[in-house]
Scaffold this active site. Structure first.
Site, PDB file in Angstrom:
ATOM      1  N   GLY A   3       7.512  -0.738  -5.125  1.00 18.95           N
ATOM      2  CA  GLY A   3       7.849   0.013  -3.874  1.00 18.95           C
ATOM      3  C   GLY A   3       8.801   1.395  -3.991  1.00 18.95           C
ATOM      4  O   GLY A   3       9.072   1.898  -2.868  1.00 18.95           O
ATOM      5  N   ALA A   4       9.852   1.669  -5.076  1.00 23.45           N
ATOM      6  CA  ALA A   4      10.704   2.405  -4.967  1.00 23.45           C
ATOM      7  C   ALA A   4      10.192   3.712  -4.922  1.00 23.45           C
ATOM      8  O   ALA A   4      10.716   4.674  -4.302  1.00 23.45           O
ATOM      9  CB  ALA A   4      11.520   2.148  -6.275  1.00 23.45           C
ATOM     10  N   GLY A   5       8.971   4.106  -5.502  1.00 24.02           N
ATOM     11  CA  GLY A   5       8.484   5.413  -5.364  1.00 24.02           C
ATOM     12  C   GLY A   5       8.029   5.767  -4.061  1.00 24.02           C
ATOM     13  O   GLY A   5       8.254   6.822  -3.778  1.00 24.02           O
ATOM     14  N   ASP A   6       7.525   4.898  -3.353  1.00 31.47           N
ATOM     15  CA  ASP A   6       7.052   5.225  -2.100  1.00 31.47           C
ATOM     16  C   ASP A   6       8.271   5.218  -1.228  1.00 31.47           C
ATOM     17  O   ASP A   6       8.241   6.221  -0.349  1.00 31.47           O
ATOM     18  CB  ASP A   6       6.331   3.773  -1.512  1.00 31.47           C
ATOM     19  CG  ASP A   6       4.881   3.705  -2.445  1.00 31.47           C
ATOM     20  OD1 ASP A   6       4.603   4.640  -2.842  1.00 31.47           O
ATOM     21  OD2 ASP A   6       4.780   2.486  -2.447  1.00 31.47           O
TER      22      ASP A   6
ATOM     23  N   ASN B   9       0.905   9.118  -7.877  1.00 29.80           N
ATOM     24  CA  ASN B   9       0.657   7.750  -8.204  1.00 29.80           C
ATOM     25  C   ASN B   9      -0.474   7.318  -8.902  1.00 29.80           C
ATOM     26  O   ASN B   9      -1.404   6.657  -8.884  1.00 29.80           O
ATOM     27  CB  ASN B   9       0.281   7.221  -6.837  1.00 29.80           C
ATOM     28  CG  ASN B   9       1.518   6.393  -5.912  1.00 29.80           C
ATOM     29  OD1 ASN B   9       2.384   6.047  -6.732  1.00 29.80           O
ATOM     30  ND2 ASN B   9       1.445   6.747  -4.603  1.00 29.80           N
TER      31      ASN B   9
ATOM     32  N   ARG C 140      -2.534   5.449 -11.520  1.00 27.86           N
ATOM     33  CA  ARG C 140      -2.852   3.947 -11.611  1.00 27.86           C
ATOM     34  C   ARG C 140      -4.050   3.827 -12.571  1.00 27.86           C
ATOM     35  O   ARG C 140      -5.293   3.823 -12.108  1.00 27.86           O
ATOM     36  CB  ARG C 140      -3.205   3.269 -10.142  1.00 27.86           C
ATOM     37  CG  ARG C 140      -2.002   3.382  -9.346  1.00 27.86           C
ATOM     38  CD  ARG C 140      -0.855   2.377  -9.750  1.00 27.86           C
ATOM     39  NE  ARG C 140       0.214   2.069  -8.975  1.00 27.86           N
ATOM     40  CZ  ARG C 140       1.292   2.858  -8.686  1.00 27.86           C
ATOM     41  NH1 ARG C 140       1.270   3.913  -9.651  1.00 27.86           N
ATOM     42  NH2 ARG C 140       2.007   2.899  -7.693  1.00 27.86           N
TER      43      ARG C 140
ATOM     44  N   GLY D 225       0.859  -1.005   0.103  1.00 30.21           N
ATOM     45  CA  GLY D 225       0.020   0.078  -0.029  1.00 30.21           C
ATOM     46  C   GLY D 225       0.952   1.149   0.111  1.00 30.21           C
ATOM     47  O   GLY D 225       1.628   1.319   0.938  1.00 30.21           O
TER      48      GLY D 225
ATOM     49  N   LYS E 250      10.092  12.731 -10.556  1.00 29.25           N
ATOM     50  CA  LYS E 250      10.835  11.908 -10.826  1.00 29.25           C
ATOM     51  C   LYS E 250      11.495  11.373 -12.091  1.00 29.25           C
ATOM     52  O   LYS E 250      10.269  11.240 -12.856  1.00 29.25           O
ATOM     53  CB  LYS E 250      10.201  10.755  -9.934  1.00 29.25           C
ATOM     54  CG  LYS E 250      10.177  10.966  -8.380  1.00 29.25           C
ATOM     55  CD  LYS E 250       9.565   9.962  -7.510  1.00 29.25           C
ATOM     56  CE  LYS E 250       7.949   9.840  -8.061  1.00 29.25           C
ATOM     57  NZ  LYS E 250       7.039   8.708  -7.211  1.00 29.25           N
TER      58      LYS E 250
END
Length: 398
Positions: A316-319, A180, A182, A47, A238
């Site tokens: 999960g790298a962005g989080d 984010n 999606r 999450g 990013k």
């Protein structure tokens, strides 16, 4: 309880960052291949917002996650696992009528054509979050409130909640927003692009990838993204393996600052504030942005190269990057150092199979962040690097 005005005044700030969003149980494949061919899966959690909370807590910050899960075993697992990272989960609500969301994914990178994700989250407990059923006193008790565009896509009620939380009002916490994007969650919603743009423009600190800005808004390039998002005090674009470009200006008050100067703090809001922007220092590699509109404050633009990483999994790298950047923001570090801490947190996750891992120690991270440009460029981080005492390319720093 209905709306922020129903909150009770916080006696004191006990939380650095509050993260709101859906967390799910994730099933990770035991081997590469199509979902149809994978024989078994291991259980984990996933999450965007809870990932950020866990990473911040692991880095020594006081983090809280606010969400809604089912009154089921998967909900128990989520709350217990997130709490095990040191995250405050006391404001998580349980829904006896709706299930906890789950999803299955393949081992390949999300950006490849072979990546598969099967979500079972429609009608989940988290999709029932609304302005009428969240604990505002908990949401506004921190120095920073971190949100993402994923929540806005879950349901009309969730979108209404995000609009409520990003509304300018006196004394609101600094609002951090990760776009984010999606596409599969929006299910062809015609307002997808405008909603994400609206929410981002109401935040103080925004994270967005160049690729998702192009996909969601048709905007290409960091400067064009900044032109579309002039309000946030800090915009982090990013750029994948090229690194990140940070636009920052103390002169842009952001939605929070523009309103906060006019009144008193909102009920339940923290009075211990943190600034999204920071003055340039000698540690920054910066240049002032130019603009034909002299009424628009100039930005300090800081490009920060990414690290070379031997990637195990990109999920999960962005989080993790957001968590590293927020961690350094809470510490009042210069913009360049904030982005470097983001890169290091991302590198820690990139070198493990799951969404979460232990970050490098703060001393180790600070030492790496202090490297000169040449030494930073020589770094190459491989699996296990966070446990190593010193990378071969690292040089002595004060």
């Amino acid at each position: 309880m209905s709306g922020p005005a129903a909150g009770t005044a916080a006696a004191a700030t006990t939380t650095d960052v509050v993260c709101l969003g859906e967390s799910m149980v994730t099933f990770l494949p035991s081997q590469p291949g199509r979902l149809a061919d994978v024989p078994s899966f291991g259980r984990g959690i996933g999450g965007a917002e809870s990932n950020v909370a866990c990473a911040l807590a692991a880095a020594g910050h006081r983090a809280a996650w606010v969400g809604r899960v089912g009154a089921d075993g998967f909900g128990d697992h989520l709350v217990e696992t997130i709490a095990s990272y040191g995250v405050d989960t006391s404001a998580v609500r349980r829904d006896p009528a709706r299930p906890t969301g789950v999803y299955f994914r393949t081992a390949t990178d999300r950006g490849t054509d072979t990546h598969e994700v099967a979500y079972y989250r429609a009608g989940s407990a988290a999709s029932a979050m609304s302005p009428e059923n969240v604990p505002y006193e908990a949401l506004f008790a921190g120095r920073v409130l971190h949100l993402s565009g994923i929540t806005a896509a879950l349901s009309p009620d969730c979108l209404a909640l995000l609009r409520e939380l990003t509304a300018p009002r006196p004394g609101r916490p600094l609002v951090s927003f990760d776009v984010n994007h999606r596409p599969h969650l929006w299910r062809g919603c015609a307002e997808e692009a405008s909603v994400l743009l609206e929410l981002a423009r109401r935040a103080d600190l925004v994270f967005v990838g160049e690729d998702e800005a192009e996909e969601a808004w048709g905007i290409v390039g960091a400067e064009a993204i900044r032109a579309a998002l002039p309000e946030p005090s800090v915009l982090v674009v990013k750029r994948g393996s090229a690194g990140a470009t940070v636009f920052a200006s103390e002169l842009r008050p952001g939605p929070r600052g523009a309103e906060a100067a006019a009144g008193t703090a909102a009920p339940g809001a923290s009075t211990d504030t943190v600034s999204a922007a920071t003055p340039a220092t000698s540690a920054d590699t910066t240049c002032p942005a130019t603009s034909a509109d002299t009424a628009t404050p100039a930005d300090t633009v800081t490009p920060v190269p990414a690290l070379r990483v031997d990637v195990v999994a990109a999920v999960g790298a962005g989080d993790a990057f957001a968590a590293g950047f927020l961690s350094a923001t809470l510490r009042g570090l210069p913009v360049r150092d904030r982005a470097r801490h983001g890169h290091l947190m991302a590198a820690a996750v990139l070198t493990v199979p799951g969404d979460l891992t232990d970050p490098p120690s703060r001393d180790r991270a600070d030492r790496l962040v202090a490297l000169d440009e040449a030494a930073w460029g020589r770094l190459r981080l491989a699996p296990g690097w966070t446990a190593a005492d010193r990378a071969p390319e690292e040089v002595r720093t004060p």
